[in-house]
Every structure is written in C-alpha cells, then in structure tokens.
Enzyme design. Structure first.
Site, PDB file in Angstrom:
ATOM      1  CG  HIS A 175     -40.528 -69.606  26.834  1.00  0.00           C
ATOM      2  ND1 HIS A 175     -39.530 -68.695  26.600  1.00  0.00           N
ATOM      3  CD2 HIS A 175     -40.620 -70.349  25.702  1.00  0.00           C
ATOM      4  CE1 HIS A 175     -39.052 -68.861  25.374  1.00  0.00           C
ATOM      5  NE2 HIS A 175     -39.688 -69.868  24.813  1.00  0.00           N
ATOM      6  CB  SER A 296     -46.328 -73.204  58.667  1.00  0.00           C
ATOM      7  OG  SER A 296     -46.486 -71.976  59.353  1.00  0.00           O
ATOM      8  CE  LYS A 302     -46.865 -72.179  54.118  1.00  0.00           C
ATOM      9  NZ  LYS A 302     -46.613 -71.593  52.808  1.00  0.00           N
ATOM     10  CD  GLU A 309     -38.821 -74.331  50.238  1.00  0.00           C
ATOM     11  OE1 GLU A 309     -39.035 -73.126  50.174  1.00  0.00           O
ATOM     12  OE2 GLU A 309     -39.261 -75.053  51.155  1.00  0.00           O
TER      13      GLU A 309
END
Ligand code: ARG
Length: 477
Positions: A175, A296, A302, A309
């Site tokens: 979970h 970024s 970043k 992704e």
C-alpha cells in the site's frame, strides 16, 4: 469552384466524364483518383519491410528455379537484380516511389528497370497477400528477437546492481506504507523475474508464429508445383503454414507480440514509477546522474527524472497499438482485406517505443546509485520490524500468532506515545505487556536482523538473494 451548368464546356481531359456523366465527371474526375492514392499508399511505412521483402523474393526465386517453374537464366537475372536493389537500399539510393503504392510493387518496378521483362516472372505462384503476410511476420519475428535481447541486457544491468546491494536494507512496502525491511538487491531481483517472464513470452510468441505463409498465394494456394517447405526452410521457419486461408488472413502473431510488448511495458512503467518516487527529496533513496535527468527552465534547483517519466508513459502507446490492431482485425471476414494494411504502423510504433524504453531503463538502472544511509534509516522507520517482534513472541514464548500480533500492536502504540521506535522501547515497557519478554528480543528488532532472518526460499535474506543472483547469472550467461 467550377460551375456545373449545362453551358459549361466539356473537358476532354477528364477520364470519367464520358458517357454523358459531364456534371459529375466535370467536377470530380481527377480527385477520386488522387484520394484513392492517398488512402491506399503504404510505401511511407512499409518501406521498413524492404529487407524482409527481398529475403522472401530471393527464397521464392530460388524455389521457382529449383522446381523448374522458371528458367535458371531468369532466376539468375532476378537474383542479380534483387542483389542490386539490396545494395541501393543499403546505400540509401533506392527510389521509393509513391506511385508504386507499396514495398512489393516498388521492388518489382525497380527490378523491371534493372533486368527487364524477366522481372515479371518473380511473381509466379505468389500474391501480395502471402507476400505481405510473410514480410510482416518476419519483421515481427525479428522484433521479438531484438526485444528479448534488450530485455536480457536490462536484466544484466539489474543483476549487476543487485549483486552490489544484496545486503543493502530498504523498506519494503505494501500500500506504499512501510511494511517489512527488504534488501535493495531483493527488490531489483523482483524485476529480473518479471522481465524474465517477458522474455519468455516473446520466445513463446516467436515459436508459435514461426510458420511460413509463403505459397498460400492469394488465398487458395497455387496450381504450380511449388515447394513450400523449401522456402520455409530458407527463411528460417519451422514449417509451411498448414492452411492457405489462415496464412494470408490472420495477424494473431502480431497481436501476440504486441500483448507481450504491452505487458513488458507495464513492468517497465512500474520500475519507472519507483525511480520517480525514490528520486523525490522526500524519499531520497537514489540519485540519478545528469545523464538521465533534466533541469527546469525556471526552477534552478530542479533535477527531474524525465526519462523515467517517459518510460512510465510509453505503456500508453503500447496498449494503444494492441487495441488498434485488435480493432482492425475484429470481425474481418476471411481472408485478406485491405484493412490489414493498418497492421503495420501500430506495430512499428509499439516496438520503437519499447526499444527506446528498454534501452533507457537499462541505462537508468546502471546509472542510479542508492543512498544507502537514507534507505537504512527508512528501513527502520514505521515500526517495520513489528512482525519480527510478533514472530519472536511466537517462537520464544510459544504464543499463538494472534495473541503475539495483539501484544505487538500494544507495543507499537506505546512506542508511538513515547515517541520512539521499537528497538528504542525500554525493556520494562515490553515486560509490562508480557513479563516473560527478555532483552534478547532486541536482536530481532533491527532491519538488518529482520532481513537476515527471512531465509525461506525466495526470501529477502542476503544469502537467498545471492543464490537467485547466481542462478540468473547462469541463465543469462
Ligand atoms: N500493402 C498491402 C498491405 O500492407 C499489401 C497487400 C496488398 N494486397 C492486395 N490484395 N491489395 O496489406
């Protein structure tokens, strides 16, 4: 817009305007032909089948010669012409032309330019229907082999990392809540198993698809004395397909490969998601180098896991491709219908996406470095050794597991109140729950002790993990 009044002059150039069809013909004569070409043409994508098409033609020509269906002189001219075409394609000088519609007719047209009328004999006892079934099947077969090899490379990258970190503790989750400590090596080896099944799915699909459709001709077979076993052998098939209608009509081999590809992409997306999670500052379990991250344009701090992704997202293309082809094939009457020309683009796109995803994932796995201290700290958080305490109570005090579970729950609650973890709970607190508890209980409450104790087959104990690594190394050698 042209005027269609009866006064308008008849255009003699309009081919469809004859027989008093001036109204319709005057306006539309050329456009349907152009649209027909636009919707029909496939050379833009089926040029990727050039190598398979040439191989099929070589095998077919040799068979036509051997069976005496064409003369040796014609066969030799055809084979020489095909050789030249192969060189032109390799050199990038082959003229792919839309007016010849598809790869088959582009090759045949060029062959005629190169060797003259003998080119027309190559298509004896063959149809574009068995030709495309053959070319596409060979392409998918190669894609399965290529993909299986890429999966093996990814497994090797996972194995190498797992070997270094067979004993590196991290939290195991259910979970996405801390559950029990595991080792990072064990976690990576879970993916080795998944990708192992993926590779075997491609091998299974390959074995099933390895029957040659060549010689099915248009659909019914051929009246010429062809030797289908000879061409099947020459092209690496186990046997000729047993039913000519089936041979030209089905694309289940591609569907099966796409299903295997989709499942593999699902596995990749799960690993990609874990990389994304592990990379967050909140987790901080791994670092990826600049090679697999991006910055970024506005936030200088970043470091984004874009590659992970994108791998996570690619599964959409894969499942989309499977769905596309399944819908194309659904409800088609036997045998060939032009619908089936739509089999190629989704299949090519799917394997391109999987190819890139597997390569990127192998790169990321090799690149990523676990932050061992952070993982170890997290492994002990969330009362992750509560099950170990319960197991100790069962083993040492002979309590039924349910009672042990209850006492452990009370211990966790007490630790929560005192703001400590389980190993930090004073002995008198534990003895208040059961006076028979002794100080030796603390030995099982560390993450390292917890993982070391899980020695059951396939468990997370480092020795078990190493045993599986050894087995896989032999499999992949
Ligand atoms: N370009 C076609 C395809 O990809 C080749 C087969 C065409 N056959 C036919 N009878 N029109 O499916």
């Amino acid at each position: 817009m042209t005027d269609s009044s009866s006064d308008a002059p008849k255009t003699p150039a309009a081919p469809n305007a004859s027989g008093g069809q001036a109204i319709w013909g005057g306006r539309f004569s050329d456009k349907p032909a152009e649209l027909m070409q636009a919707i029909n043409v496939s050379i833009g994508f089926d040029r990727r089948l050039a190598a398979q098409d040439l191989a099929g033609s070589r095998a077919h020509a040799a068979m036509l010669q051997k069976t005496g269906i064409i003369t040796s002189a014609d066969a030799e001219a055809i084979l020489a012409g095909l050789e030249t075409i192969g060189q032109e394609i390799a050199a990038g000088s082959f003229p792919f032309r839309e007016e010849f519609e598809d790869i088959h007719m582009n090759v045949e047209a060029r062959l005629r330019e190169l060797i003259g009328p003998a080119a027309g004999r190559l298509h004896t006892a063959r149809s574009r229907n068995d030709q495309i079934a053959l070319d596409f099947r060979m392409w998918v077969r190669e894609a399965c082999d290529r993909t299986a090899a890429q999966i093996r490379a990814l497994q090797k990258a996972l194995l190498a990392k797992a070997e270094v970190h067979a004993a590196t503790v991290m939290p195991g989750f259910t979970h996405l809540q801390p559950a029990q400590p595991v080792t990072f090596g064990h976690h990576l080896m879970a993916y080795v198993e998944m990708f192992g099944r993926d590779a075997s799915r491609f091998a299974d699909a390959r074995a099933r698809m390895n029957e040659s459709p060549l010689g099915a001709a248009a659909l019914a077979g051929s009246p010429f004395p062809i030797d289908r076993s000879m061409t099947a052998r020459a092209l690496g098939f186990d046997r000729p397909a047993a039913n000519s209608l089936d041979a030209v009509a089905d694309r289940d081999f591609a569907l099966e490969a796409l299903a295997a590809a989709t499942i593999c992409a699902v596995h990749l997306s799960r690993l990609a998601e874990e990389i994304v999670i592990w990379m967050t500052p909140q987790f901080g379990f791994i670092t990826l180098s600049d090679a697999f991250t991006t910055g970024s344009s506005i936030m200088p701090q970043k470091k984004n896991p874009d590659a992970a992704e994108l791998v996570r997202a690619k599964v959409g293309r894969l499942l989309g491709s499977f769905t596309q082809l399944a819908v194309v094939m659904k409800g088609l009457p036997l045998t060939y219908s032009k619908d089936m020309q739509e089999d190629k683009v989704p299949t090519f796109e799917a394997f391109d996406a999987l190819d890139l995803s597997l390569a990127a994932m192998a790169g990321m796995v090799a690149d990523m470095q676990p932050v061992v201290d952070t993982m170890a700290k997290a492994a002990g958080a969330g009362y992750s050794t509560a099950t170990d305490l319960a197991d100790w109570l069962v083993r040492e005090l002979d309590l039924p597991f349910r009672d042990a579970h209850h006492i452990t729950g009370a211990a966790v609650k007490r630790a929560e109140q005192l703001g400590c973890d389980l190993p930090g709970l004073p002995i008198d607190e534990l003895q208040a729950l059961d006076p028979r508890i002794t100080g030796s209980v603390y030995q099982v409450l560390t993450p390292a002790a917890s993982v070391a104790s899980r020695t059951s087959h396939g468990g997370t104990a480092p020795d078990q993990v190493r045993a599986q690594i050894k087995r896989w190394k032999e499999v992949l050698a």
